[in-house]
Design an enzyme around this catalytic site. Structure first.
Site, PDB file in Angstrom:
ATOM      1  N   HIS A 137       0.881  -1.172   0.000  1.00 19.31           N
ATOM      2  CA  HIS A 137       0.000   0.000   0.000  1.00 19.31           C
ATOM      3  C   HIS A 137       0.920   1.225   0.000  1.00 19.31           C
ATOM      4  CE1 HIS A 137      -2.724   3.029   1.806  1.00 19.31           C
ATOM      5  NE2 HIS A 137      -3.707   2.292   1.344  1.00 19.31           N
ATOM      6  N   ASP A 214       3.014  -4.519   8.223  1.00 20.67           N
ATOM      7  CA  ASP A 214       1.805  -3.742   8.003  1.00 20.67           C
ATOM      8  C   ASP A 214       0.642  -4.724   8.153  1.00 20.67           C
ATOM      9  OD1 ASP A 214      -0.460  -2.654   6.913  1.00 20.67           O
ATOM     10  OD2 ASP A 214       0.521  -1.792   5.152  1.00 20.67           O
ATOM     11  N   GLN A 217      -4.400  -5.360   6.834  1.00 23.55           N
ATOM     12  CA  GLN A 217      -5.311  -6.343   6.235  1.00 23.55           C
ATOM     13  C   GLN A 217      -5.190  -7.721   6.871  1.00 23.55           C
ATOM     14  OE1 GLN A 217      -7.650  -5.400   4.325  1.00 23.55           O
ATOM     15  NE2 GLN A 217      -6.924  -3.420   3.560  1.00 23.55           N
ATOM     16  N   LYS A 240     -10.681  -0.722  10.152  1.00 13.31           N
ATOM     17  CA  LYS A 240     -10.793  -1.960   9.361  1.00 13.31           C
ATOM     18  C   LYS A 240     -11.061  -3.156  10.281  1.00 13.31           C
ATOM     19  CE  LYS A 240      -7.321  -0.341   6.042  1.00 13.31           C
ATOM     20  NZ  LYS A 240      -8.023   0.167   4.861  1.00 13.31           N
ATOM     21  N   CYS A 378      -4.644   2.284  -3.830  1.00 21.43           N
ATOM     22  CA  CYS A 378      -3.437   2.865  -3.207  1.00 21.43           C
ATOM     23  C   CYS A 378      -2.274   1.880  -3.290  1.00 21.43           C
ATOM     24  CB  CYS A 378      -3.683   3.275  -1.759  1.00 21.43           C
ATOM     25  SG  CYS A 378      -4.974   4.489  -1.584  1.00 21.43           S
TER      26      CYS A 378
HETATM   27  N1  7TS Z   1      -1.720  -0.756   4.629  1.00 20.14           N
HETATM   28  C1  7TS Z   1      -2.590  -1.560   4.011  1.00 20.14           C
HETATM   29  C2  7TS Z   1      -2.177  -2.952   3.622  1.00 20.14           C
HETATM   30  C3  7TS Z   1      -3.877  -1.087   3.730  1.00 20.14           C
HETATM   31  O1  7TS Z   1      -4.749  -1.889   3.123  1.00 20.14           O
HETATM   32  C4  7TS Z   1      -4.230   0.239   4.087  1.00 20.14           C
HETATM   33  C5  7TS Z   1      -5.562   0.824   3.738  1.00 20.14           C
HETATM   34  C6  7TS Z   1      -3.283   1.007   4.765  1.00 20.14           C
HETATM   35  C7  7TS Z   1      -2.036   0.484   5.008  1.00 20.14           C
HETATM   36  C8  7TS Z   1      -3.579   2.376   5.253  1.00 20.14           C
HETATM   37  O2  7TS Z   1      -4.508   2.328   6.276  1.00 20.14           O
HETATM   38  P1  7TS Z   1      -5.123   3.668   6.901  1.00 20.14           P
HETATM   39  O3  7TS Z   1      -6.208   3.180   7.788  1.00 20.14           O
HETATM   40  O4  7TS Z   1      -4.036   4.356   7.616  1.00 20.14           O
HETATM   41  O5  7TS Z   1      -5.639   4.467   5.731  1.00 20.14           O
HETATM   42  N2  7TS Z   1      -6.171   0.219   2.632  1.00 20.14           N
HETATM   43  C9  7TS Z   1      -7.273   0.644   1.975  1.00 20.14           C
HETATM   44  C10 7TS Z   1      -7.832  -0.086   0.955  1.00 20.14           C
HETATM   45  O6  7TS Z   1      -7.424  -1.167   0.546  1.00 20.14           O
HETATM   46  N3  7TS Z   1      -8.914   0.565   0.478  1.00 20.14           N
HETATM   47  O7  7TS Z   1      -9.039   1.701   1.177  1.00 20.14           O
HETATM   48  C11 7TS Z   1      -8.021   1.763   2.114  1.00 20.14           C
END
Ligand code: 7TS
Length: 420
Positions: A137, A214, A217, A240, A378
């Site tokens: 990401h 990370d 997910q 999430k 992203c």
């Molecule tokens: N890392 C991964 C693997 C992610 O899927 C996401 C967000 C982030 C980091 C960033 O997370 P945040 O909560 O700080 O924004 N992924 C997604 C997605 O897949 N669709 O929208 C956000």
């Protein structure tokens, strides 16, 4: 044989899991969109919240709202107890050794930026190397690019194969005496791939390289134990994980966090301040400057309680079963190609369709009440690797059903009719 460090990944019949009862816990699911029952399949972007989380937020604002760690009055005591109680719940949820290793941040993005700034400031010098992967990401790319530019360090990228799996021997070749950190996803958001992180972490540690996972997910889909994985840092986002937005967690091993300088300065992160010298607070407060997202932390604690009640292994098994059901259907859809066919996957399907742009697929599905994400997720380097501008992604949660997978497949048939 590479393993994922995931308990209960086996597929099979899930007996005690009553999805219809689970769905009652998520009031938002019971609505119509464009006159059709909502089918929410954008859980990788953000997931929906159970009543237990909504109730915890409401209770805080109605009964306990006060700042934490500072006042002697009863409301502040109650707020502090609930806030620190949530930290303990999350420590237990992640299997961390100590609650001081749980730092509250805004989300995965802020967690990674914290490490890039603080660990980077202390430990990265000119010519040092940081290793990431092709399946990142953007939030696990850009902070390292900024750091590398600043420190004249070098970012190295491990490749993936056509199934979207990390090529571990190639990753191993990138680990050198100059490597100061390996930062990689536990699970890819664009492909669903579950990486064999336990082996990779052992491989990195044999060369004294710390590893940041990370977990944005992975935390929502499987039981994670940071001590068993032996990762040095683990980041996830509350929103999430069925919790509120604006809150996330950075786990870090005590020795590393102790050695790292503060990320932001302000209230709560100090033990004493004079104009001559400021003494920083102990962990975890050293990294929690200013009034934190108190209500959201408490809400996240309620989410973790809820997930433990359902059982992360139950959730994992149910979702794996749903994924297998969906994958089987997708394999038989003419003109549809799945992007990301790793042997070990979390519950999402990214796909492209001959002659139809992903955004058009998303728009037609929306008219059918089906929420998916279309775009680069992203993760533009992943799109480049597979030579597609974008994909459509259906990402499942444990409240999704086979009926909803059927609705998705019917929706895709409709897309084909519209664009035939
Ligand atoms: N890392 C991964 C693997 C992610 O899927 C996401 C967000 C982030 C980091 C960033 O997370 P945040 O909560 O700080 O924004 N992924 C997604 C997605 O897949 N669709 O929208 C956000």
């Amino acid at each position: 044989m590479l393993t994922t460090g995931v308990a209960g990944l086996a597929t099979g019949t899930v007996t005690k899991f009553d999805v219809d009862r689970i769905r009652l816990d998520f009031p938002i699911l019971n609505q119509q969109v464009h006159g059709k029952p909502l089918v929410y399949l954008d859980n990788a972007a953000t997931s929906q919240k159970p009543r237990a989380v909504l109730e915890a937020l409401r209770r805080f604002y109605i009964a306990d709202c006060a700042n934490v760690h500072r006042a002697v009055h009863l409301l502040s005591e109650r707020a502090t107890t609930a806030y620190e109680g949530a930290r303990k719940k999350i420590q237990k949820f992640l299997g961390a050794a100590d609650e001081r290793e749980i730092i509250f941040v805004r989300g995965t993005t802020e967690a990674i930026n914290l490490v890039a700034h603080s660990f980077g400031k202390k430990f990265i010098n000119a010519g040092d190397e940081i290793v990431i992967t092709t399946m990142e990401h953007h939030s696990n790319i850009v902070p390292w690019q900024i750091l590398c530019e600043d420190k004249k360090a070098v970012l190295k990228v491990a490749p993936i194969n056509d199934a979207g799996e990390l090529i571990v021997p190639e990753l191993e070749k990138l680990l050198s005496p100059r490597t100061k950190l390996l930062s990689m996803p536990h699970v890819s958001n664009a492909l669903g791939t579950i990486n064999p992180v336990r082996e990779i972490i052992a491989m990195a540690h044999s060369r004294n390289i710390p590893v940041l996972l990370d977990g944005a997910q992975s935390a929502p889909h499987m039981a994670v134990n940071v001590q068993e994985l032996d990762c040095d840092f683990y980041a996830f986002s509350g929103h999430k994980l069925y919790g509120p937005t604006g809150i996330g967690v950075l786990y870090g091993k005590t020795a590393l966090l102790e050695a790292m300088p503060p990320y932001q300065g302000g209230g709560d992160m100090i033990s004493s301040v004079t104009f001559e010298k400021t003494i920083y607070n102990r962990l975890p407060y050293k990294f929690e400057a200013g009034t934190p997202a108190i209500a959201n932390v408490i809400g996240l604690g309620a989410a973790v309680d809820y997930l433990e009640q359902v059982g992360m292994n139950q959730i994992c098994a149910y979702e794996q079963d749903l994924l297998a059901y969906a994958t089987d259907k997708f394999e038989r859809l003419p003109g549809v190609r799945m992007i990301g066919t790793a042997r070990e996957k979390a519950s999402l399907i990214s796909f492209v369709m001959e002659g139809v742009h992903p955004h058009d697929i998303g728009t037609v599905l929306d008219q059918e009440g089906i929420a998916v994400r279309a775009g680069h997720h992203c993760a533009q380097p992943v799109m480049d690797r597979f030579n597609v501008p974008a994909t459509t992604r259906a990402s499942f949660a444990f409240y999704n059903t086979r009926r909803e997978v059927d609705a998705l497949v019917e929706g895709i048939e409709k897309v084909r009719e519209v664009f035939a």
